[in-house]
Each structure stands twice: as structure tokens, then as C-alpha cells.
Design a protein around this motif. Structure first.
Motif, PDB file in Angstrom:
ATOM      1  N   ASN A   1     -29.865  36.458 -13.479  1.00  0.00           N
ATOM      2  CA  ASN A   1     -29.872  35.905 -12.121  1.00  0.00           C
ATOM      3  C   ASN A   1     -28.478  35.948 -11.503  1.00  0.00           C
ATOM      4  O   ASN A   1     -27.509  36.393 -12.120  1.00  0.00           O
ATOM      5  CB  ASN A   1     -30.451  34.490 -12.117  1.00  0.00           C
ATOM      6  N   LEU A   2     -28.363  35.475 -10.290  1.00  0.00           N
ATOM      7  CA  LEU A   2     -27.112  35.592  -9.542  1.00  0.00           C
ATOM      8  C   LEU A   2     -25.994  34.753 -10.151  1.00  0.00           C
ATOM      9  O   LEU A   2     -24.830  35.181 -10.197  1.00  0.00           O
ATOM     10  CB  LEU A   2     -27.349  35.182  -8.091  1.00  0.00           C
TER      11      LEU A   2
ATOM     12  N   THR B   1     -26.901  45.270 -11.010  1.00  0.00           N
ATOM     13  CA  THR B   1     -27.121  43.824 -10.963  1.00  0.00           C
ATOM     14  C   THR B   1     -28.511  43.478 -11.477  1.00  0.00           C
ATOM     15  O   THR B   1     -29.353  44.351 -11.694  1.00  0.00           O
ATOM     16  CB  THR B   1     -26.984  43.295  -9.537  1.00  0.00           C
ATOM     17  N   GLY B   2     -28.749  42.176 -11.613  1.00  0.00           N
ATOM     18  CA  GLY B   2     -30.081  41.686 -11.919  1.00  0.00           C
ATOM     19  C   GLY B   2     -30.814  41.302 -10.654  1.00  0.00           C
ATOM     20  O   GLY B   2     -30.622  41.913  -9.595  1.00  0.00           O
ATOM     21  N   SER B   3     -31.600  40.238 -10.748  1.00  0.00           N
ATOM     22  CA  SER B   3     -32.406  39.801  -9.611  1.00  0.00           C
ATOM     23  C   SER B   3     -31.590  38.960  -8.635  1.00  0.00           C
ATOM     24  O   SER B   3     -30.726  38.180  -9.028  1.00  0.00           O
ATOM     25  CB  SER B   3     -33.592  38.973 -10.118  1.00  0.00           C
ATOM     26  N   PHE B   4     -31.898  39.135  -7.331  1.00  0.00           N
ATOM     27  CA  PHE B   4     -31.250  38.339  -6.290  1.00  0.00           C
ATOM     28  C   PHE B   4     -32.139  37.158  -5.883  1.00  0.00           C
ATOM     29  O   PHE B   4     -31.859  36.489  -4.888  1.00  0.00           O
ATOM     30  CB  PHE B   4     -30.961  39.213  -5.077  1.00  0.00           C
ATOM     31  N   MET B   5     -33.191  36.903  -6.644  1.00  0.00           N
ATOM     32  CA  MET B   5     -34.145  35.852  -6.299  1.00  0.00           C
ATOM     33  C   MET B   5     -33.707  34.542  -6.945  1.00  0.00           C
ATOM     34  O   MET B   5     -34.134  34.182  -8.040  1.00  0.00           O
ATOM     35  CB  MET B   5     -35.551  36.238  -6.769  1.00  0.00           C
TER      36      MET B   5
ATOM     37  N   TRP C   1     -32.532  43.807  -7.439  1.00  0.00           N
ATOM     38  CA  TRP C   1     -33.937  43.445  -7.359  1.00  0.00           C
ATOM     39  C   TRP C   1     -34.120  42.279  -6.385  1.00  0.00           C
ATOM     40  O   TRP C   1     -33.360  41.294  -6.412  1.00  0.00           O
ATOM     41  CB  TRP C   1     -34.452  43.020  -8.734  1.00  0.00           C
ATOM     42  N   ASP C   2     -35.107  42.372  -5.532  1.00  0.00           N
ATOM     43  CA  ASP C   2     -35.490  41.297  -4.597  1.00  0.00           C
ATOM     44  C   ASP C   2     -34.380  40.945  -3.613  1.00  0.00           C
ATOM     45  O   ASP C   2     -34.351  39.843  -3.059  1.00  0.00           O
ATOM     46  CB  ASP C   2     -35.902  40.028  -5.369  1.00  0.00           C
ATOM     47  N   ALA C   3     -33.458  41.877  -3.370  1.00  0.00           N
ATOM     48  CA  ALA C   3     -32.369  41.598  -2.432  1.00  0.00           C
ATOM     49  C   ALA C   3     -32.916  41.464  -1.015  1.00  0.00           C
ATOM     50  O   ALA C   3     -33.788  42.221  -0.590  1.00  0.00           O
ATOM     51  CB  ALA C   3     -31.329  42.703  -2.488  1.00  0.00           C
ATOM     52  N   THR C   4     -32.400  40.486  -0.289  1.00  0.00           N
ATOM     53  CA  THR C   4     -32.802  40.257   1.107  1.00  0.00           C
ATOM     54  C   THR C   4     -31.550  40.056   1.955  1.00  0.00           C
ATOM     55  O   THR C   4     -30.429  40.021   1.458  1.00  0.00           O
ATOM     56  CB  THR C   4     -33.695  39.007   1.222  1.00  0.00           C
ATOM     57  N   SER C   5     -31.770  39.896   3.245  1.00  0.00           N
ATOM     58  CA  SER C   5     -30.653  39.723   4.170  1.00  0.00           C
ATOM     59  C   SER C   5     -29.866  38.444   3.900  1.00  0.00           C
ATOM     60  O   SER C   5     -28.725  38.306   4.340  1.00  0.00           O
ATOM     61  CB  SER C   5     -31.174  39.711   5.612  1.00  0.00           C
ATOM     62  N   VAL C   6     -30.456  37.488   3.164  1.00  0.00           N
ATOM     63  CA  VAL C   6     -29.764  36.232   2.882  1.00  0.00           C
ATOM     64  C   VAL C   6     -28.593  36.456   1.942  1.00  0.00           C
ATOM     65  O   VAL C   6     -27.471  35.978   2.180  1.00  0.00           O
ATOM     66  CB  VAL C   6     -30.744  35.200   2.284  1.00  0.00           C
TER      67      VAL C   6
ATOM     68  N   LEU D   1     -30.540  51.986  -4.381  1.00  0.00           N
ATOM     69  CA  LEU D   1     -31.367  50.884  -3.888  1.00  0.00           C
ATOM     70  C   LEU D   1     -32.840  51.112  -4.220  1.00  0.00           C
ATOM     71  O   LEU D   1     -33.716  50.585  -3.538  1.00  0.00           O
ATOM     72  CB  LEU D   1     -31.182  50.751  -2.375  1.00  0.00           C
ATOM     73  N   SER D   2     -33.104  51.877  -5.279  1.00  0.00           N
ATOM     74  CA  SER D   2     -34.496  52.210  -5.611  1.00  0.00           C
ATOM     75  C   SER D   2     -35.265  51.035  -6.201  1.00  0.00           C
ATOM     76  O   SER D   2     -36.477  51.123  -6.402  1.00  0.00           O
ATOM     77  CB  SER D   2     -34.529  53.403  -6.581  1.00  0.00           C
ATOM     78  N   GLU D   3     -34.586  49.924  -6.501  1.00  0.00           N
ATOM     79  CA  GLU D   3     -35.266  48.708  -6.955  1.00  0.00           C
ATOM     80  C   GLU D   3     -35.253  47.633  -5.875  1.00  0.00           C
ATOM     81  O   GLU D   3     -35.771  46.533  -6.092  1.00  0.00           O
ATOM     82  CB  GLU D   3     -34.581  48.168  -8.218  1.00  0.00           C
ATOM     83  N   ALA D   4     -34.665  47.933  -4.735  1.00  0.00           N
ATOM     84  CA  ALA D   4     -34.530  46.961  -3.654  1.00  0.00           C
ATOM     85  C   ALA D   4     -35.361  47.416  -2.454  1.00  0.00           C
ATOM     86  O   ALA D   4     -35.040  48.424  -1.831  1.00  0.00           O
ATOM     87  CB  ALA D   4     -33.057  46.808  -3.254  1.00  0.00           C
ATOM     88  N   ASN D   5     -36.402  46.670  -2.133  1.00  0.00           N
ATOM     89  CA  ASN D   5     -37.291  47.061  -1.040  1.00  0.00           C
ATOM     90  C   ASN D   5     -36.720  46.614   0.299  1.00  0.00           C
ATOM     91  O   ASN D   5     -37.251  45.737   0.973  1.00  0.00           O
ATOM     92  CB  ASN D   5     -38.686  46.462  -1.243  1.00  0.00           C
ATOM     93  N   LEU D   6     -35.611  47.241   0.682  1.00  0.00           N
ATOM     94  CA  LEU D   6     -34.932  46.835   1.911  1.00  0.00           C
ATOM     95  C   LEU D   6     -35.665  47.340   3.150  1.00  0.00           C
ATOM     96  O   LEU D   6     -36.325  48.380   3.126  1.00  0.00           O
ATOM     97  CB  LEU D   6     -33.502  47.377   1.920  1.00  0.00           C
ATOM     98  N   ARG D   7     -35.514  46.597   4.223  1.00  0.00           N
ATOM     99  CA  ARG D   7     -36.018  47.018   5.527  1.00  0.00           C
ATOM    100  C   ARG D   7     -34.893  47.711   6.303  1.00  0.00           C
ATOM    101  O   ARG D   7     -33.733  47.692   5.907  1.00  0.00           O
ATOM    102  CB  ARG D   7     -36.542  45.811   6.305  1.00  0.00           C
TER     103      ARG D   7
END
Length: 575
Positions: free
Chosen positions: A227-228, A246-250, A278-283, A300-306
Motif C-alpha cells: 500500500n501507499l 509501485t503497489g496499490s494506490f487504494m 494500481w487503482d491510481a486516481t486523480s486524488v 500505466l498498463s495496470e492503471a485504468n486512467l481517464r
């Protein structure tokens, strides 16, 4: 002729000089060419080679390798054909590394590096490796399978000089996180650690202790379980990293944790490659902005970015050369790539769900065009999309004529130009005409034999061709085999090509590494005829529950100096 031979002998280098010269040549292709000059050069190359590359583990036997090369320290070995990545190869097909390791243990006690791709690697094999080579330093397992944490425990326990452990995209089961605690407390030599693909909880305490001891660590790629907060504690130990996964951004963070993580990333001044997220968002994505200035590779193949998230990130990545994204970024996200990444040389756009054919989201020709306008140095592209046009591809290659790898994957089989409803022949004709340095090509969409006529006529430097759901007759494959002098690998699935196409390559296959054909119009009789005409080729028919006595559903053809392989499973018919 005798006089010429005498002059050659008189002017030849002394063995010591020749061996010294050859020791400076690293390219396996150049060394192989040098070995063909004469017997003296063959012997000198044999005794000075320390690095070995084998592109197909069945093209030669361990015994032949051991007899020819007595001083090997580094081995790179590939196993299964690439289409095994798409579940087209049955389990237990082969490519087991164990026989190779048994031989290496006998003849190469000074082995330091082993890099395996698409091989089956058992715990027994890893234990043998760990115990047989006291100076062993580097292990890379890329897209391998068969091992558990018991094998990794053996490596951690016994490889006291290990500098690299890279487990990339490997299929593993029963992997626990406890293997990291098997590294001795005195162990400090690790420089590269990649365990990003392991589907398990990692023992963070063991990982943190290991990272804190290994002061020379420059590559660290962890898996999703980190985790972060834990990532921040790791980064404080190794701010000099050049590559980070990195690991998960959740995770919910306090204000203090947020600032600490932002500071940790900002202190990574040498970072050249970043992945995971993983799970990276704008936050939380702004964390990484401070580490992006020197990035050349962003995965960014593990990050479903918009699109908006990507557009905010990329202006911080002014040195970017390689970018991997998911198609959730859309065409708007790719417009941001075109406007922010003028130095980009490689782009890969992966689908979020390649099996959802009803999903019309993702990227189109508009995004690809935007990238081509802003990134004139583009040389490598892998582009998954739902639709494309001929005119768009023509414009793209005009904007970027230096493509060496062009892999366009239109996911709906047989999809025509969505504006004109015409075949996509002219698109790939433009690619082969314009991109004269092209070495790898993947074709898709509705294609007739005309596309393959273009490939055979213009793609003179092509080495690898992948074809799916294309062609209108045997003529298409014949054009490729007759017209592409440097072709080494040909991969074909779900095409109309039959026996006549297969047999048109009799003069070609011995100069190629391999041919794969599945779900084509081949028969056992045609494959037997190929095997009879070309006895130095291994012709394998892979049978499955849909096989019958006449149809050859999956065929794998490759050259080999070792003859038929000795570990053929019952479902593989060797002709």
C-alpha cells in the motif's frame, strides 16, 4: 586455390590476438557470423564466448551446446511459441528447463546469469540452480510457470551473491510472501528486485529489511499488495532508484502521510522508469509528479486512467520515450500524448477487456492520428482498437516513417475500414511502402491477398509477421514467403491458408526460426509431406479435443540441429 589458402594462413591472426578481438564482440549475431569464417575463427569464437542466446529451446540440445561452448557464464533461453500467451498451447506442452540445468551444473560451474522466457520452471529446477553455481548473480523468469514459493525460498537461501531477481509476468500458484524472509541477514548484494507479477501477499517486514540492507538497489518493482504507506517507507530507504514499480494506490491517507509520500517521490531524482500504480486516481496521482522529470519509460498498463488524469500527468514527463496505457484514456488522452511527448519512440495501448466485443469504448483512429502528429520519432507501436480506416494509417506512417515495429490489432475479426467498408489492404500497403526499416508487423482487420502482396513486395527487412483472421487464398502466404528475405518468425491463426501455402515455404523454413499455424486449412497429409521434404525441420501437430485424423488444427514448425525432441507429450504428433 591452394595459393589463396596459403596466403590466408600466412596472414591470419595469432590465436591470442584473435581471441582478444573476439572478446570485445557482444552481439550473438556477429559472433555467429565470425564463427563461420574458418576453423581458426570457429575455435577462437568457441573458447571466448561467455554469453549464450537460444531463441528456441528445442532448436538445439543441452549436450550440443555443452560440447561447443566450454566457458559460458550467461544464458538467455526461450521456450514456448508466443501464441502460448493467448492460451493456444495446451498445458504440459513442454519447454521444461530442468534438462538444461542438469547439463549446466555439469559443465558451467561459473554460470552467473540465467534469463528464461516462456519456460516451465519447477521448484526442483530452482533448487538445483541455487545449489549448483556458487557465483550465481542474476535470475530472470519472464512469462514462466511451474514454480511455487518453495523454489523462490531456495534461491533466496542459497544464492549469496545474487544481484538480480526478476519475476516478470510469470504464472505462479501457491506463492506465499514468506520467501523474502529467507534472504540471510548478511545478504546485501541485490540491485534488481521485481516481484510485481506475484499474486500473493508480500511479507512487508521482510521486504523492508531486505531493501534497507541492499544499498545498491536500483530497480524495485513490488506487487499490488504493497500500500501507499508501505511504499513511502521503502522509498525513504532507496531514493536513488532508477526504476520503480509501485503497489496499490487504494488507501486512505492522513494529511501527514500524504505529505510524506509526496516528499518521498520528489526525492527520487534518478527515476527513469515508473510502473504499477494500481487503482491510481486523480486524488493520489499528483504524488508522482515530482519524480517524473527524468522518466523515459512510463508503464500505466495496470492503471485504468481517464483522459483528464493522463493529460494532467504527462506535462511533468518531458523526457518520455516509452509509454504504455490502457484504452480507458480514450482518444482525448492520446491527444494529450501527442501534445506533451514530442520525444516519444514507443507507444503501447492495451485493451481494458479484449474479450468484450460489444464494448465500443476505447480508442479509434483519431487518437492514433493525434499521436502521430505530435510524436514524429515514433518507432514502435502496439495499438488495440475497435475500428480503423485506411486513410488514417496512410497519414500515420507519413507522419512517422521510421517505424520498426507496427502492431495494429483491430479487435473485431474481419473488421473493414469503418468509413468506406473497404478491406484494410491499403493501410498495410502504406506501412510496408513507407516504413522501410520495418522489422515486426502485426496485421488485422478485413484483409485480402492484396495486403500480403504488398508485404512480400515491400517489406524487405521484415523479421516477424503476425496474422489473424486474414487473407482470401493460399496466395497471400505464398507472397510473404517468397518476398520477405529476412523473415524469421511467422505466426498465423484463424486464416484460410492451407497445404499449398504451407508447402510454398520449402526453400524458406530452414532460414527461419519458427512457423506457427492454428485454425487454418491444414491437413495431416500436408504436414507429413513438409516433414518428408525437409527432414531437418521439426514438424509438430498439436492435437486437442477438436482434432480428427485428417485435420491439423495447430502446427508448429521449427529448425533444429538436435532432431525431434525427447519430451514430446502424447497430444503432440511429431512428423
Amino acid at each position: 586455390m591452394d595459393q589463396d589458402h596459403k596466403k590466408l594462413k600466412e596472414s591470419s591472426f595469432p590465436c591470442e590476438v584473435l581471441e582478444k578481438v573476439l572478446s570485445f564482440i557482444d552481439s550473438h549475431k556477429d559472433r555467429s557470423s565470425a564463427s563461420l569464417v574458418c576453423k581458426d575463427w570457429y575455435d577462437a569464437e568457441r573458447w571466448t564466448r561467455s554469453n549464450l542466446f537460444i531463441g528456441n529451446c528445442y532448436s538445439v540440445s543441452p549436450e550440443i551446446v555443452a560440447r561447443r561452448f566450454p566457458k559460458i557464464k550467461s544464458v538467455r533461453l526461450k521456450g514456448k511459441p508466443r501464441f502460448s500467451d493467448f492460451n493456444l498451447l495446451p498445458q504440459n506442452w513442454g519447454a521444461n528447463v530442468h534438462a538444461w540445468l542438469v547439463m549446466f551444473a555439469k559443465v558451467y560451474p561459473s554460470l552467473e546469469e540465467l534469463r528464461l522466457k516462456r519456460m516451465t520452471v519447477s521448484d526442483e529446477s530452482l533448487d538445483l540452480l541455487a545449489r549448483s553455481f556458487p557465483g550465481f548473480k542474476a535470475l530472470s523468469l519472464s512469462s514462466c510457470d511451474g514454480f511455487t514459493d518453495e523454489g523462490l525460498k531456495a534461491i533466496a537461501t542459497h544464492c549469496r551473491n545474487l544481484t538480480e531477481l526478476d519475476i516478470a509476468d510469470s504464472v505462479t500458484e501457491d506463492i506465499g510472501g514468506g520467501w523474502l524472509s529467507c534472504f540471510p541477514e548478511s545478504f546485501t548484494s541485490l540491485e534488481i528486485l521485481n516481484c510485481a507479477s506475484l499474486q500473493c501477499e508480500v511479507s512487508f517486514d521482510a521486504l523492508e529489511r531486505l531493501v534497507s540492507r541492499c544499498k545498491a538497489l536500483r530497480v524495485l518493482q513490488v506487487n499490488e499488495s504493497i500500500n501507499l504507506e508501505q511504499l513511502q517507507r521503502l522509498l525513504v530507504q532507496v531514493p536513488h532508484l532508477t526504476r520503480l514499480g509501485t503497489g496499490s494506490f487504494m488507501q486512505e491517507l492522513t494529511v501527514r502521510q500524504y505529505k510524506d509520500l509526496q516528499t518521498a517521490f520528489s526525492n527520487c531524482k534518478n527515476l527513469q522508469a515508473l510502473s504499477g500504480l494500481w487503482d491510481a486516481t486523480s486524488v493520489y496521482l499528483p504524488f508522482v509528479y515530482g519524480a517524473c522529470a527524468s522518466l523515459t519509460f512510463l508503464n500505466l498498463s495496470e492503471a485504468n486512467l481517464r483522459s483528464g488524469e493522463l493529460a494532467k500527468l504527462l506535462p511533468h514527463c518531458t523526457s518520455l520515450r516509452r509509454l504504455w496505457v490502457i484504452d480507458t484514456v480514450g482518444d482525448k488522452g492520446l491527444e494529450a500524448v501527442g501534445s506533451s511527448c514530442p520525444l516519444l519512440e514507443e507507444l503501447r495501448v492495451f485493451p481494458l477487456d479484449p474479450y468484450d466485443l460489444d464494448n465500443q469504448q476505447g480508442v479509434t483512429e483519431a487518437g492514433f492520428l493525434a499521436v502521430s502528429r505530435g510524436c514524429p520519432n515514433l518507432k514502435y507501436v502496439l495499438y488495440f482498437c475497435r475500428k480503423m480506416t485506411n486513410d488514417a494509417v496512410v497519414t500515420i506512417v507519413q507522419n512517422c516513417p521510421d517505424f520498426t515495429h507496427f502492431r495494429l490489432c483491430i479487435m473485431n475479426p474481419g473488421e473493414p475500414d469503418h468509413l468506406t467498408n473497404e478491406p484494410m489492404d491499403e493501410a498495410f500497403g502504406a506501412v510496408t511502402k513507407t516504413c522501410t526499416k520495418l522489422r515486426r508487423l502485426s496485421v488485422s482487420g478485413l484483409l485480402t491477398d492484396k495486403a500480403f502482396e504488398y508485404i512480400g513486395k515491400f517489406a524487405k527487412n521484415l523479421e516477424t509477421l503476425s496474422v489473424a483472421f486474414a487473407g482470401s487464398s493460399d496466395r497471400g502466404m505464398q507472397c510473404v514467403l517468397e518476398g520477405c528475405p529476412k523473415l524469421r518468425k511467422l505466426e498465423i491463426r484463424d486464416c484460410l491458408f492451407g497445404n499449398a501455402a504451407l508447402l510454398s515455404g520449402l526453400d524458406k523454413y530452414e532460414t527461419m526460426r519458427s512457423l506457427w499455424m492454428s485454425a487454418c486449412n491444414l491437413t495431416i497429409k500436408g504436414c507429413k509431406l513438409l516433414a518428408k521434404e525437409m527432414p531437418r525441420l521439426n514438424v509438430e501437430v498439436i492435437q486437442d479435443e477438436w482434432s480428427d485424423e485428417t485435420h491439423a488444427n495447430k502446427v508448429y514448425v521449427y529448425r533444429s540441429v538436435a532432431g525431434p525432441r525427447r519430451d514430446t507429450p502424447p497430444f503432440v504428433l511429431t512428423l
